[in-house]
Enzyme design. Structure first.
Site, mmCIF file in Angstrom:
data_model
loop_
_atom_site.group_PDB
_atom_site.id
_atom_site.type_symbol
_atom_site.label_atom_id
_atom_site.label_comp_id
_atom_site.label_asym_id
_atom_site.label_seq_id
_atom_site.Cartn_x
_atom_site.Cartn_y
_atom_site.Cartn_z
ATOM 1 N N LYS A 101 0.920 -1.266 -0.262
ATOM 2 C CA LYS A 101 0.074 0.016 0.247
ATOM 3 C C LYS A 101 0.816 1.232 0.136
ATOM 4 C CE LYS A 101 -4.435 -0.988 2.317
ATOM 5 N NZ LYS A 101 -5.024 -0.915 3.731
ATOM 6 N N ASN A 110 -4.900 2.000 -1.766
ATOM 7 C CA ASN A 110 -5.282 0.738 -1.910
ATOM 8 C C ASN A 110 -6.083 0.459 -3.092
ATOM 9 O OD1 ASN A 110 -7.766 2.083 -1.331
ATOM 10 N ND2 ASN A 110 -8.709 0.874 0.193
ATOM 11 N N ASP A 152 -10.326 3.809 1.971
ATOM 12 C CA ASP A 152 -10.751 3.655 3.192
ATOM 13 C C ASP A 152 -11.568 4.888 3.541
ATOM 14 O OD1 ASP A 152 -10.258 1.137 3.463
ATOM 15 O OD2 ASP A 152 -8.324 1.310 4.161
ATOM 16 N N THR A 205 1.149 2.629 21.763
ATOM 17 C CA THR A 205 2.150 3.087 21.600
ATOM 18 C C THR A 205 2.138 4.548 21.530
ATOM 19 O OG1 THR A 205 2.844 1.158 20.655
ATOM 20 C CG2 THR A 205 4.638 3.024 20.574
ATOM 21 N N GLY A 230 -17.669 -2.702 10.973
ATOM 22 C CA GLY A 230 -16.293 -3.147 9.703
ATOM 23 C C GLY A 230 -16.737 -3.335 8.447
HETATM 24 P P1 NAP Z 1 -2.202 -1.444 12.073
HETATM 25 O O1 NAP Z 1 -1.684 -0.543 11.153
HETATM 26 O O2 NAP Z 1 -1.293 -2.666 12.205
HETATM 27 O O3 NAP Z 1 -2.357 -0.913 13.582
HETATM 28 C C1 NAP Z 1 -2.755 -1.734 14.713
HETATM 29 C C2 NAP Z 1 -3.189 -0.815 15.925
HETATM 30 O O4 NAP Z 1 -3.745 -1.717 16.794
HETATM 31 C C3 NAP Z 1 -2.063 0.023 16.464
HETATM 32 O O5 NAP Z 1 -2.647 1.440 16.747
HETATM 33 C C4 NAP Z 1 -1.838 -0.880 17.508
HETATM 34 O O6 NAP Z 1 -1.075 -0.139 18.537
HETATM 35 C C5 NAP Z 1 -3.098 -1.281 17.950
HETATM 36 N N1 NAP Z 1 -2.796 -2.646 18.798
HETATM 37 C C6 NAP Z 1 -2.744 -3.852 18.543
HETATM 38 N N2 NAP Z 1 -2.700 -4.485 19.271
HETATM 39 C C7 NAP Z 1 -2.954 -3.948 20.531
HETATM 40 C C8 NAP Z 1 -3.240 -4.249 21.941
HETATM 41 N N3 NAP Z 1 -3.150 -5.410 22.229
HETATM 42 N N4 NAP Z 1 -3.380 -3.207 22.708
HETATM 43 C C9 NAP Z 1 -3.749 -1.837 22.435
HETATM 44 N N5 NAP Z 1 -3.754 -1.532 21.021
HETATM 45 C C10 NAP Z 1 -3.186 -2.529 20.351
HETATM 46 O O7 NAP Z 1 -3.516 -2.126 11.521
HETATM 47 P P2 NAP Z 1 -4.433 -1.061 10.594
HETATM 48 O O8 NAP Z 1 -4.130 -1.619 9.094
HETATM 49 O O9 NAP Z 1 -4.534 -0.075 11.210
HETATM 50 O O10 NAP Z 1 -5.606 -1.954 11.013
HETATM 51 C C11 NAP Z 1 -6.493 -2.290 12.119
HETATM 52 C C12 NAP Z 1 -7.807 -2.782 12.144
HETATM 53 O O11 NAP Z 1 -8.755 -2.146 11.358
HETATM 54 C C13 NAP Z 1 -7.737 -4.243 11.875
HETATM 55 O O12 NAP Z 1 -8.691 -4.916 12.492
HETATM 56 C C14 NAP Z 1 -8.432 -4.162 10.186
HETATM 57 O O13 NAP Z 1 -8.956 -5.607 9.780
HETATM 58 C C15 NAP Z 1 -9.181 -2.999 10.501
HETATM 59 N N6 NAP Z 1 -9.421 -2.589 9.208
HETATM 60 C C16 NAP Z 1 -10.702 -2.508 8.463
HETATM 61 C C17 NAP Z 1 -11.107 -1.829 7.498
HETATM 62 C C18 NAP Z 1 -12.478 -1.691 6.854
HETATM 63 O O14 NAP Z 1 -12.694 -1.688 5.604
HETATM 64 N N7 NAP Z 1 -13.563 -2.239 7.896
HETATM 65 C C19 NAP Z 1 -10.199 -1.098 6.843
HETATM 66 C C20 NAP Z 1 -8.919 -0.952 7.283
HETATM 67 C C21 NAP Z 1 -8.467 -1.767 8.443
HETATM 68 P P3 NAP Z 1 0.455 -0.020 18.481
HETATM 69 O O15 NAP Z 1 0.649 1.419 17.733
HETATM 70 O O16 NAP Z 1 0.719 0.244 19.936
HETATM 71 O O17 NAP Z 1 1.059 -1.190 17.941
#
Ligand code: NAP
Length: 257
Positions: free
Chosen positions: A48, A68, A83, A134, A220
């Protein structure tokens, strides 16, 4: 499944195929798209960010720092991030008028949070509180988006809940195989809206608790369906609709029903 449904409904002769592209083949894949008869593509992790340099990104893709969707305009390969509108249009559909709120709380500061924060600011939201495990990532995002984005400590977001009219979970907490999000939705005002980006499971513990309290929710899967609209329109020239029929099809596929 989503794009084939729309192609069928609109009587367009086209297709949508899935290809696994290793990182060292991305450039070749992008340069040969048109030659191979494609009108565009979706790209996902881990491509991406890199596709920004291989295409002409629009303002949304540049601000989010990731694209995307790729499409051709006057022979030039362009990119965008759908998104942003997936998030906004899903909220519009589920909770019309949601954007009259002053204060929003966003949990998470990853890729999805960047799209959400950009969308909220584009809609004119005045204050976006941003809590992330974080802290440095929330601060970096606030630095990029300016003084309407207010980072706060992860441990402190509970105190803010009574003032929050829109809560957005962009973390992966609540996903199958992950810990649940520990939050007391009972502290939110009764007219608050809760949005969860996680769509596996479809009904997260956060959404179930918000619904039980009588709050409006946006899930979602709704965002996923709404983000697909723009890509289809850019590729095939017609704007498709997110219908209950489409949602039921995809829900059945996700739940194996
Ligand atoms: P990402 O870049 O990996 O970010 C993950 C986020 O979750 C970070 O802020 C991380 O915090 C936090 N996190 C992970 N484990 C944690 C824990 N144990 N406690 C507290 N915070 C935690 O992922 P992303 O691409 O943003 O996606 C995030 C979610 O959105 C996923 O579930 C994805 O499937 C969903 N999503 C959905 C759509 C849709 O169309 N519905 C679109 C995009 C994404 P840190 O920075 O501290 O690691």
């Amino acid at each position: 499944m989503i794009h084939h449904h729309w192609l069928r409904k609109l009587g367009i002769a086209g297709g949508y195929v899935i290809e696994a592209v290793p990182p060292d083949e991305l450039q070749d894949f992008v340069f040969r798209l048109a030659l191979r008869g494609f009108v565009g593509a979706n790209v996902t992790i881990p491509h991406k960010e890199r596709v920004l340099k291989l295409s002409k990104p629009d303002a949304r893709a540049r601000a989010v720092g990731a694209a995307n969707t790729l499409w051709f305009a006057d022979g030039e390969l362009c990119s965008t991030n759908t998104d942003v509108e997936g998030f906004l249009n899903n909220l519009d559909a589920c909770a019309p008028g949601w954007d009259r709120v002053e204060e929003v709380l966003v949990l998470g500061a990853g890729g999805a949070a960047r799209a959400v924060v950009f969308g909220l600011l584009e809609r004119g939201i005045k204050r976006v509180h941003l809590a992330n495990r974080t802290a440095a990532r929330a601060e970096a995002l606030a630095d990029q988006f300016g003084d309407k984005v207010l980072p706060l400590a992860w441990e402190a977001f509970g105190d803010l809940l009574p003032r929050v009219k829109l809560l957005v979970n962009t973390t992966s907490l609540g996903m199958h195989g992950q810990e649940t999000l520990d939050i007391d939705v009972g502290k939110l005002p009764l007219d608050a809206v809760v949005s969860d980006l996680v769509y596996v499971p479809l009904k997260t513990a956060l959404l179930a608790a918000a619904k039980a309290r009588g709050l409006k929710t946006a899930d979602g899967l709704g965002m996923l369906l709404h983000q697909a609209v723009r890509g289809f329109e850019l590729w095939f020239g017609q704007r498709p609709k997110v219908t209950a029929e489409l949602r039921a099809l995809v829900e059945a596929d996700l739940t194996g029903a």
